[in-house]
Design a protein around this motif. Structure first.
Motif, PDB file in Angstrom:
ATOM      1  N   THR A 310       0.890  -1.273   0.056  1.00 19.05           N
ATOM      2  CA  THR A 310      -0.041  -0.168  -0.080  1.00 19.05           C
ATOM      3  C   THR A 310       0.896   1.118   0.036  1.00 19.05           C
ATOM      4  O   THR A 310       1.582   1.514   0.807  1.00 19.05           O
ATOM      5  N   LEU A 311       0.747   2.359  -1.101  1.00 17.44           N
ATOM      6  CA  LEU A 311       1.624   3.277  -1.292  1.00 17.44           C
ATOM      7  C   LEU A 311       1.214   4.298  -0.407  1.00 17.44           C
ATOM      8  O   LEU A 311       1.814   5.108   0.175  1.00 17.44           O
ATOM      9  N   LEU A 312      -0.171   4.653  -0.677  1.00 27.20           N
ATOM     10  CA  LEU A 312      -0.717   5.824   0.050  1.00 27.20           C
ATOM     11  C   LEU A 312      -2.201   5.682   0.062  1.00 27.20           C
ATOM     12  O   LEU A 312      -2.712   4.721  -0.482  1.00 27.20           O
ATOM     13  N   THR A 313      -2.785   6.355   1.164  1.00 28.54           N
ATOM     14  CA  THR A 313      -4.233   6.261   1.421  1.00 28.54           C
ATOM     15  C   THR A 313      -4.907   7.615   1.641  1.00 28.54           C
ATOM     16  O   THR A 313      -4.262   8.345   2.267  1.00 28.54           O
ATOM     17  N   LEU A 314      -5.969   7.931   1.132  1.00 27.36           N
ATOM     18  CA  LEU A 314      -6.768   9.269   1.682  1.00 27.36           C
ATOM     19  C   LEU A 314      -8.179   8.576   2.210  1.00 27.36           C
ATOM     20  O   LEU A 314      -8.612   7.768   1.736  1.00 27.36           O
ATOM     21  N   ALA A 315      -8.396   9.160   3.139  1.00 27.77           N
ATOM     22  CA  ALA A 315      -9.470   8.882   4.031  1.00 27.77           C
ATOM     23  C   ALA A 315     -10.493   9.915   4.100  1.00 27.77           C
ATOM     24  O   ALA A 315      -9.857  11.146   4.705  1.00 27.77           O
ATOM     25  N   GLU A 316     -11.573  10.006   3.735  1.00 27.10           N
ATOM     26  CA  GLU A 316     -12.711  11.035   3.927  1.00 27.10           C
ATOM     27  C   GLU A 316     -12.115  12.227   3.774  1.00 27.10           C
ATOM     28  O   GLU A 316     -12.188  13.196   4.583  1.00 27.10           O
ATOM     29  N   ALA A 317     -11.251  12.526   2.549  1.00 24.14           N
ATOM     30  CA  ALA A 317     -10.660  13.858   2.289  1.00 24.14           C
ATOM     31  C   ALA A 317     -11.325  14.867   1.646  1.00 24.14           C
ATOM     32  O   ALA A 317     -11.858  14.365   0.596  1.00 24.14           O
ATOM     33  N   ASP A 318     -11.390  16.174   1.985  1.00 32.07           N
ATOM     34  CA  ASP A 318     -11.893  16.948   0.980  1.00 32.07           C
ATOM     35  C   ASP A 318     -10.415  17.631   0.390  1.00 32.07           C
ATOM     36  O   ASP A 318      -9.767  18.072   1.121  1.00 32.07           O
ATOM     37  N   LEU A 319     -10.921  17.910  -0.919  1.00 28.88           N
ATOM     38  CA  LEU A 319      -9.639  18.349  -1.881  1.00 28.88           C
ATOM     39  C   LEU A 319      -9.790  19.608  -2.329  1.00 28.88           C
ATOM     40  O   LEU A 319     -11.084  19.790  -2.761  1.00 28.88           O
ATOM     41  N   GLY A 320      -9.182  20.728  -2.326  1.00 25.66           N
ATOM     42  CA  GLY A 320      -9.078  21.886  -2.934  1.00 25.66           C
ATOM     43  C   GLY A 320      -7.932  22.794  -2.849  1.00 25.66           C
ATOM     44  O   GLY A 320      -6.952  22.253  -2.820  1.00 25.66           O
ATOM     45  N   TYR A 321      -8.442  24.131  -2.805  1.00 27.65           N
ATOM     46  CA  TYR A 321      -6.976  24.954  -3.094  1.00 27.65           C
ATOM     47  C   TYR A 321      -7.594  26.494  -2.605  1.00 27.65           C
ATOM     48  O   TYR A 321      -8.706  26.624  -2.525  1.00 27.65           O
ATOM     49  N   ASP A 322      -6.575  27.198  -2.187  1.00 27.71           N
ATOM     50  CA  ASP A 322      -6.924  28.764  -1.994  1.00 27.71           C
ATOM     51  C   ASP A 322      -6.809  29.328  -3.257  1.00 27.71           C
ATOM     52  O   ASP A 322      -5.800  29.616  -4.199  1.00 27.71           O
ATOM     53  N   ALA A 323      -8.002  29.913  -3.471  1.00 30.97           N
ATOM     54  CA  ALA A 323      -8.272  30.947  -4.595  1.00 30.97           C
ATOM     55  C   ALA A 323      -7.602  32.184  -4.559  1.00 30.97           C
ATOM     56  O   ALA A 323      -7.013  32.510  -3.638  1.00 30.97           O
ATOM     57  N   ALA A 324      -7.389  32.881  -5.749  1.00 28.64           N
ATOM     58  CA  ALA A 324      -6.714  34.301  -5.859  1.00 28.64           C
ATOM     59  C   ALA A 324      -7.282  35.156  -4.933  1.00 28.64           C
ATOM     60  O   ALA A 324      -6.653  36.135  -4.259  1.00 28.64           O
ATOM     61  N   ASN A 325      -8.658  35.213  -4.854  1.00 27.97           N
ATOM     62  CA  ASN A 325      -9.182  36.279  -3.873  1.00 27.97           C
ATOM     63  C   ASN A 325      -9.113  35.740  -2.459  1.00 27.97           C
ATOM     64  O   ASN A 325      -9.890  36.477  -1.319  1.00 27.97           O
ATOM     65  N   GLY A 326      -8.225  34.786  -1.981  1.00 34.55           N
ATOM     66  CA  GLY A 326      -8.071  34.428  -0.752  1.00 34.55           C
ATOM     67  C   GLY A 326      -8.921  33.261  -0.119  1.00 34.55           C
ATOM     68  O   GLY A 326      -9.022  33.086   0.836  1.00 34.55           O
ATOM     69  N   GLU A 327     -10.093  33.036  -0.842  1.00 26.65           N
ATOM     70  CA  GLU A 327     -11.016  31.956  -0.385  1.00 26.65           C
ATOM     71  C   GLU A 327     -10.626  30.680  -0.634  1.00 26.65           C
ATOM     72  O   GLU A 327      -9.656  30.462  -1.482  1.00 26.65           O
ATOM     73  N   THR A 328     -10.980  29.718   0.261  1.00 25.36           N
ATOM     74  CA  THR A 328     -10.727  28.451   0.094  1.00 25.36           C
ATOM     75  C   THR A 328     -11.989  27.560  -0.868  1.00 25.36           C
ATOM     76  O   THR A 328     -13.092  27.826  -0.456  1.00 25.36           O
ATOM     77  N   ARG A 329     -11.348  26.999  -1.931  1.00 22.44           N
ATOM     78  CA  ARG A 329     -12.167  26.347  -2.918  1.00 22.44           C
ATOM     79  C   ARG A 329     -12.382  24.791  -2.572  1.00 22.44           C
ATOM     80  O   ARG A 329     -11.192  24.420  -2.805  1.00 22.44           O
ATOM     81  N   ARG A 330     -13.372  24.336  -2.292  1.00 20.77           N
ATOM     82  CA  ARG A 330     -13.594  22.936  -2.143  1.00 20.77           C
ATOM     83  C   ARG A 330     -13.780  22.214  -3.631  1.00 20.77           C
ATOM     84  O   ARG A 330     -14.900  22.688  -3.941  1.00 20.77           O
ATOM     85  N   VAL A 331     -13.128  21.324  -4.027  1.00 20.07           N
ATOM     86  CA  VAL A 331     -13.131  20.887  -5.385  1.00 20.07           C
ATOM     87  C   VAL A 331     -13.877  19.457  -5.373  1.00 20.07           C
ATOM     88  O   VAL A 331     -14.673  19.169  -6.049  1.00 20.07           O
ATOM     89  N   LEU A 332     -13.334  18.821  -4.458  1.00 22.38           N
ATOM     90  CA  LEU A 332     -13.701  17.203  -4.199  1.00 22.38           C
ATOM     91  C   LEU A 332     -13.993  16.970  -2.548  1.00 22.38           C
ATOM     92  O   LEU A 332     -13.445  17.597  -1.819  1.00 22.38           O
ATOM     93  N   ALA A 333     -15.179  16.133  -2.278  1.00 22.52           N
ATOM     94  CA  ALA A 333     -15.365  16.031  -1.023  1.00 22.52           C
ATOM     95  C   ALA A 333     -15.594  14.566  -0.864  1.00 22.52           C
ATOM     96  O   ALA A 333     -16.027  13.919  -1.591  1.00 22.52           O
ATOM     97  N   GLY A 334     -15.221  14.302   0.611  1.00 17.45           N
ATOM     98  CA  GLY A 334     -15.181  12.777   1.206  1.00 17.45           C
ATOM     99  C   GLY A 334     -14.751  11.694   0.399  1.00 17.45           C
ATOM    100  O   GLY A 334     -15.046  10.999   0.166  1.00 17.45           O
TER     101      GLY A 334
END
Length: 646
Positions: A310-334
């Motif tokens: 097993t190389l790596l595991t994601l568990a119930e992870a929300d994925l995203g990034y910080d947008a240019a305006n400073g807000e956090t944008r969630r792209v993928l959930a759970g």
């Protein structure tokens, strides 16, 4: 027709074409293939009158209208839809004349109105919107200024503008470079219905094979014409090279090497469609081994030092990034997923769905917004990003790049590594600034795999690679014993590299039980459902409650009309499906024979050319049947929309 006679083209001291002759007939779809620098784009410049030949002639019918994709965009302050419509120069000229003509000049207005009807002026906005939608633009983006889009999306708009222009000859130079798989499949369908002549340069071999019916190969200063698509060209050329006594010994070694991949993979392959697709793709690579030998590019990926289960595991992870305006944008959930040792996974999904966000998170370029990221002890990641070329220093040579990351390594070991990626002779000691995009991509990949990663995360690795280098990369990845996660619109690379797919859609990542043909069908069903939902949403309005009896009568009439219109199309659909089953069964029989090493012994020498030719023709016929099937399905959907009384 287009006719070249004794065509000679030089660039500096290099001769690109010398005494070349070729003919392109009206309505043909012609693919130009050859190594980088062979002269493909130069020939396009000749056709467009931007260059003159050094000798010989190149004639195009004087009445032909020509369209091509602009590389430098002007008027980028225009709204995207208006910019696309500007591609129809005659339409815009007539509209300008109509706007400047006084209303009292009745005769001139009547003539202009007739001309506008002739150029379908009233449907032009809708046609422009359909082109933008097909290339991935949502309705909320049609009125945005062109300048507000990134460079890749601007190139999509430029492509839509070229398709908008009425033309008899369409020149397309790498039209899929900035397209995702969804947009590429749409473009294939659009080109299949285009009535004119298409000249196409593309390093995407499956796209080239789907479109082209003729291949013109740049071969040592000449243009050699091959009948059939790209697969047929490869088979014909491979058969010719296979007869060359000088390559037989090297070919045998390459074929044996590939056979070991096939044997190893077959031992663990399940009956899943993608697994079986990969068995066939690997067998194809073995069949075409002489072409890999001839290319001179032999990418070798070093084996990992270790590969944990097993190389790596994601568990119930929300994925995203910080947008240019400073807000956090969630792209993928759970998101919960596991990457195991030896996994070979292709990541599918529309542009913007979150594929790159997923890969960047797995590569630890982005941290999860929530949930757990659990790497295994000994995990070594090799990450190739879409912007990987930006990490190269243009002032350094390939050897200096390697010395920077491996100062203690022997110089000969570094040179050997570079040689395997096509950097030999003076190139090793030449600054990378003038290198082509493909050469820079090869260098970036070589730097990544030097550390012997056990997990390769590849985000569009073939974007800048020519056909030979793409094939070499496919060979290398086919035999790589570590794990691979691949985002790519190159279907051939996906077929030969991955055993399973994940699909990224609607904020989720899910396993996809199928192959690329199933994914195409999934896209079609998804599009049909979206259109149906849009029609349902459009029904919600403020009209008075209808008369129930009249409504039932209208519905009954609509059903009768629909049944009458659908019947001949459904019968045609059944005939097409029957023909697809027949050609598919025959292709499977031939694939089985081609995959058998005995097929290439002298015992089958006489039957082999005919069987390979039959395979090429059947492949084209099967593709045409699939296109017909899609077209009939679209016709049925159009009838349903028109017959809907709501």
């Amino acid at each position: 027709m287009i006719r070249a006679s004794g065509l000679t083209v030089r660039r500096g001291v290099k001769i690109l074409l010398e005494g070349a002759d070729f003919v392109v007939h009206p309505g043909e779809r012609v693919g130009f293939v050859g190594k980088n620098g062979a002269g493909k784009s130069t020939l396009f410049a000749l056709l467009q009158g931007e260059l003159d030949p050094d000798a010989g002639t190149l004639d195009i019918p004087p009445g032909w209208r020509m369209a091509s994709v602009e590389q430098i965009l002007h008027d980028t302050g225009r709204a995207a839809r208006e910019f696309v419509m500007d591609g129809d120069a005659r339409l815009r000229a007539l509209q300008a004349r109509r706007a400047a003509t006084p209303d009292e000049d009745g005769q001139v207005i009547a003539e202009l109105e007739a001309a506008l009807v002739e150029v379908q002026a009233w449907s032009a906005p809708s046609r422009a919107e359909q082109l933008l939608a097909g290339l991935g633009f949502g309705p909320d983006e049609w009125q945005r200024p062109v300048a507000s889009f990134s460079g890749g999306w601007q190139m999509r708009i430029a492509l839509a503008r070229a398709l908008m222009a009425p033309s008899d000859l369409l020149l397309l130079d790498e039209p899929t470079n900035h397209l995702d798989l969804d947009a590429m499949l749409w473009l294939e369908r659009w080109l299949s219905a285009y009535p004119g002549t298409v000249l196409l340069i593309s390093h995407d071999t499956e796209f080239l094979d789907a479109i082209a019916g003729v291949i013109l190969h740049f071969d040592q200063g000449k243009l050699v014409r091959y009948k059939g698509g790209y697969e047929s060209f490869l088979e014909q050329r491979a058969e010719r090279l296979r007869q060359n006594q000088l390559t037989r010994e090297r070919q045998a070694r390459t074929a044996a090497h590939l056979q070991s991949f096939i044997d190893r993979f077959k031992a663990k392959a399940t009956k899943a469609r993608q697994a079986q697709s990969r068995v066939k793709a690997l067998a194809r690579m073995q069949t075409l081994a002489p072409l890999a030998v001839e290319s001179g590019i032999d990418i070798r990926l070093p084996d990992p030092v270790q590969t944990p289960d097993t190389l790596l595991t994601l568990a119930e992870a929300d994925l995203g990034y910080d947008a240019a305006n400073g807000e956090t944008r969630r792209v993928l959930a759970g998101i919960s997923l596991v990457v195991r040792g030896g996994s070979r996974i292709g990541i599918l999904g529309a542009n913007g769905a979150g594929k790159s966000t997923l890969v960047k998170t797995l590569a630890r370029e982005l941290a999860p917004l929530a949930g757990d990221y659990r790497p295994a002890k000994g995990l070594e990641i090799g990450y190739f990003a879409q912007q990987q070329l930006d990490v190269l220093d243009p002032a350094l040579t390939p050897l200096q790049h390697f010395i920077r990351i491996a100062p203690d390594a022997r110089e000969q070991a570094l040179r050997n590594m570079l040689g395997g990626f096509g950097f030999g002779g003076d190139m090793v000691d030449t600054p990378v600034a003038p290198f082509s995009g493909g050469e820079k991509a090869r260098l970036a990949l070589a730097l990544i795999v030097w550390r012997k990663p056990n997990l390769l995360l590849l985000d569009e690795p073939s974007n800048h690679l020519d056909v030979d280098t793409r094939e070499a990369l496919a060979h290398a990845l086919a035999g790589f014993p570590g794990s691979v996660l691949l985002v790519s619109h190159d279907r051939h690379l996906l077929r030969t590299t991955v055993d399973e797919f994940w699909i990224v859609a609607d904020g989720r990542v899910e396993p996809f039980d199928g192959d690329l043909e199933d994914y195409r069908d999934w896209l079609q069903r998804r599009g049909t459902a979206a259109r149906a939902q849009a029609r349902e949403d459009a029904r919600i309005d403020t009209r008075p409650e209808p008369d129930r009896k009249a409504q039932r009568r209208l519905q009954a009439q609509a059903r009768q009309q629909l049944a009458a219109l659908r019947k001949p199309l459904e019968e045609r659909l059944r005939r097409i499906e029957s023909d697809m089953a027949r050609t598919g069964a025959r292709l499977e029989e031939i694939d089985a024979r081609i995959a058998d090493p005995d097929f290439y012994t002298d015992a089958h020498k006489e039957a082999r050319p005919a069987l390979l030719a039959e395979h090429g023709e059947l492949s084209k016929a099967h593709q045409a049947l699939e296109d017909d099937w899609l077209k009939v399905q679209e016709d049925i959907e159009a009838i349903e929309r028109e017959a809907d009384p709501a």
